[in-house]
Design an enzyme around this catalytic site. Structure first.
Site, PDB file in Angstrom:
ATOM      1  CG  ASN A 178      41.245  45.649  35.574  1.00 26.43           C
ATOM      2  OD1 ASN A 178      41.261  44.925  35.092  1.00 26.43           O
ATOM      3  ND2 ASN A 178      41.045  44.250  37.002  1.00 26.43           N
ATOM      4  CG  ASP A 192      38.797  38.506  33.004  1.00 25.26           C
ATOM      5  OD1 ASP A 192      37.642  38.572  34.227  1.00 25.26           O
ATOM      6  OD2 ASP A 192      40.412  39.120  33.567  1.00 25.26           O
ATOM      7  CD  GLU A 204      39.121  33.867  41.112  1.00 20.10           C
ATOM      8  OE1 GLU A 204      39.445  34.790  40.284  1.00 20.10           O
ATOM      9  OE2 GLU A 204      39.831  32.486  40.340  1.00 20.10           O
TER      10      GLU A 204
END
Length: 556
Positions: free
Chosen positions: A187, A304, A488
């Site tokens: 990850n 997520d 983001e």
């Protein structure tokens, strides 16, 4: 013969995966190193962000710190926060020293920001959770102080347009080094990320670097071993599965076809989100290890969290990620298979290339059979245990266009659904439902904008691709003018709001937004009406004679 050859190929890869698993077992996470001390720090929220402690570096060997903790914690006046401060060096907070000039043009801002987000080759620091990388790399920004797998592909899009082919190549070299060490790309380069990966973009990264290189064949042959190991990781266990069974990331459906799911090899709370995961599991009325596995698998997905993974479509405790065969994952693995086949061809191994191409065709047929919904005319996630598709329209439906799996007719139907359900004033919304999770409405994310833009354009849906590009670029540039930052994610529904939702505060920086916006403004130089804001957005790529972008065979 063909099936025996494929089984032999998978068996040959099994040793690599077993070896990588042994190496993974040697990596200890902060939760394993500090035991009860770790639990107390995270559950008592010594730091507002659980990632702070797992990124801290101990000033003494962990065993020594744990022993002192056991000796002192029962004493009157023991202060847990003071104890941690005395025994750990905390990570630096995201820097506020950098100030952008939002009065200039956004591409010059991005080109300068690569240096701010760049990290030098790592120096090994004993007991740190950071996994050292041998070459320079770009981090997303904010709390994300390390390299991240799927983020990096979209960052690399911008690096190439900024003329930073050197840094894009370093990124691929770093990922190849992680594959060599662990058998897969974690990850991120932290010990607590090793048990899972992220959406498999490595093949696309190799293709991107090859497209900007003088010798495409040499790039593919150089990274062939890493591509093969990456593929073996995702397919581990496939050769022994019976119909209706699953093992790690592989599912064999009742009709015998193979598809993949997201997974994590651990079934305990994530180190970096320990408190949040414990609270979610406690509210689930389900076995806690089961919930932890689903939460971790969702972290591997990159989404997520999202309603995609929730049984009731709304509440996180109902998460069921490993029950889902995701449309995006299987589209990316199809693309990995095609890149791997090309690499075998480049390495003069035509039999290997034919084996992998056969697997790609089998996957493509399986996606068409199980993931395409003829009634709703959309690609949708598939519940493999229940043999049914999930009734939801999400931006993941664009992945089969991006990777060339869709037929032209399917692409046209997906475009209709995008216009009806996902297209908003600020670009493409992630899903149609608002749950408070960050990968749901009203948020739009740069990587999903690019997946949609590229996929739609490849299939001739150029007007819709341009509309998404213009709306997202305008949203991002307007927010940058107002704040001096690229974010983001963005609220693409409400033009007055920037962003929101999720388990941590909004981050700025930001790697993949920089990369996607830089790419969009090269391809669509008129996307933003305010011309001064995009005056410096021509491509600065060193190799302007690169070959044209790949077109899917189905769209010819």
């Amino acid at each position: 013969m063909q099936r025996r050859a494929l089984v032999a190929l998978l068996a040959a890869c099994a040793f690599n995966v077993a070896f990588a698993s042994a190496q993974e077992a040697e990596v200890e996470t902060p939760a394993q190193l500090y035991g009860k001390l770790f639990e107390e720090v995270q559950l008592n929220r010594v730091f507002p962000d659980g990632k702070t402690f797992v990124d801290a570096v101990p000033k003494e060997p962990p065993a020594t710190i744990v022993q002192r903790y056991e000796e002192e914690r029962g004493k009157s006046g023991f202060d847990l926060s003071a104890f941690v401060a005395a025994h750990f060096t905390l990570p630096e907070a995201p820097s506020d020293a950098y100030r952008s000039d939002a009065s200039g043009d956004v591409c010059s801002h991005i080109d300068a920001l690569w240096e701010v987000l760049q990290r030098k080759p790592d120096v090994t620091e004993q007991y740190s959770s950071l996994l050292p990388l041998p070459a320079p790399y770009v981090v997303p920004g904010g709390r994300f102080r390390e390299i991240y797998y799927w983020d990096s592909y979209f960052t690399m899009l911008g690096l190439e347009e900024s003329g930073r082919h050197d840094l894009a190549r370093h990124m691929v070299d770093n990922f190849a080094s992680l594959i060599e060490r662990f058998g897969h790309i974690p990850n991120g380069n932290r010990t607590y990320y090793v048990s899972r990966s992220q959406p498999p973009f490595f093949g696309l990264m190799v293709d991107l670097v090859a497209a900007h290189s003088a010798d495409r064949t040499a790039v593919h042959t150089t990274f062939l071993p890493a591509l093969a190991k990456e593929y073996a990781f995702w397919m581990e266990g496939a050769d022994t599965l019976a119909p209706g069974e699953a093992h790690r990331r592989v599912v064999r459906l009742p009709d015998g076809t193979l598809l993949n799911r997201y997974w994590d090899d651990r079934d305990r709370p994530r180190d970096e989100s320990y408190r949040e995961d414990v609270e979610t599991a406690r509210g689930s009325n389900r076995p806690q290890p089961e919930v932890y596995r689903h939460l971790r698998a969702a972290a591997e997905s990159g989404w997520d969290f999202s309603s995609r993974w929730l049984e009731d479509g709304n509440r996180l405790p109902t998460i069921r990620t490993t029950d889902v065969v995701p449309v995006d994952l299987n589209s990316l693995l199809y693309r990995l298979e095609t890149v791997l086949a090309e690499a075998y061809e480049a390495d003069r191994k035509p039999e290997k290339a034919a084996e992998i191409r056969a697997r790609a065709e089998l996957r493509k047929a399986a996606v068409q059979r199980h993931v395409w919904d003829d009634e709703k005319t959309i690609f949708a996630d598939y519940l493999w245990r229940e043999d049914r598709r999930i009734d939801a329209v999400t931006a993941a439906a664009l992945y089969p266009l991006f990777t060339g799996i869709a037929t032209p007719e399917q692409a046209g139907e997906v475009a209709k659904a995008v216009r009806a359900d996902l297209l908003k004033p600020g670009g493409l919304v992630t899903t149609t439902v608002a749950t408070g999770e960050q990968w749901d409405a009203p948020n739009g994310w740069a990587p999903l904008q690019w997946i949609a833009i590229k996929g739609l354009a490849d299939y001739g849906e150029t007007d819709l691709a341009r509309t998404i590009a213009e709306r997202f670029a305008s949203k991002a540039v307007a927010a940058w003018r107002a704040t001096g930052k690229l974010m983001e994610k963005y609220n693409v529904v409400d033009e007055q709001l920037v962003t929101g939702g999720g388990e941590y505060p909004t981050q700025d920086g930001f790697g993949w937004t920089n990369g996607v916006l830089r790419k969009i403004l090269v391809l669509y130089p008129d996307a933003v009406k305010e011309r001064d804001a995009v005056a410096g957005c021509a491509s600065r790529a060193a190799n302007d004679n690169r070959p044209p972008a790949r077109q899917p065979a189905t769209a010819q």
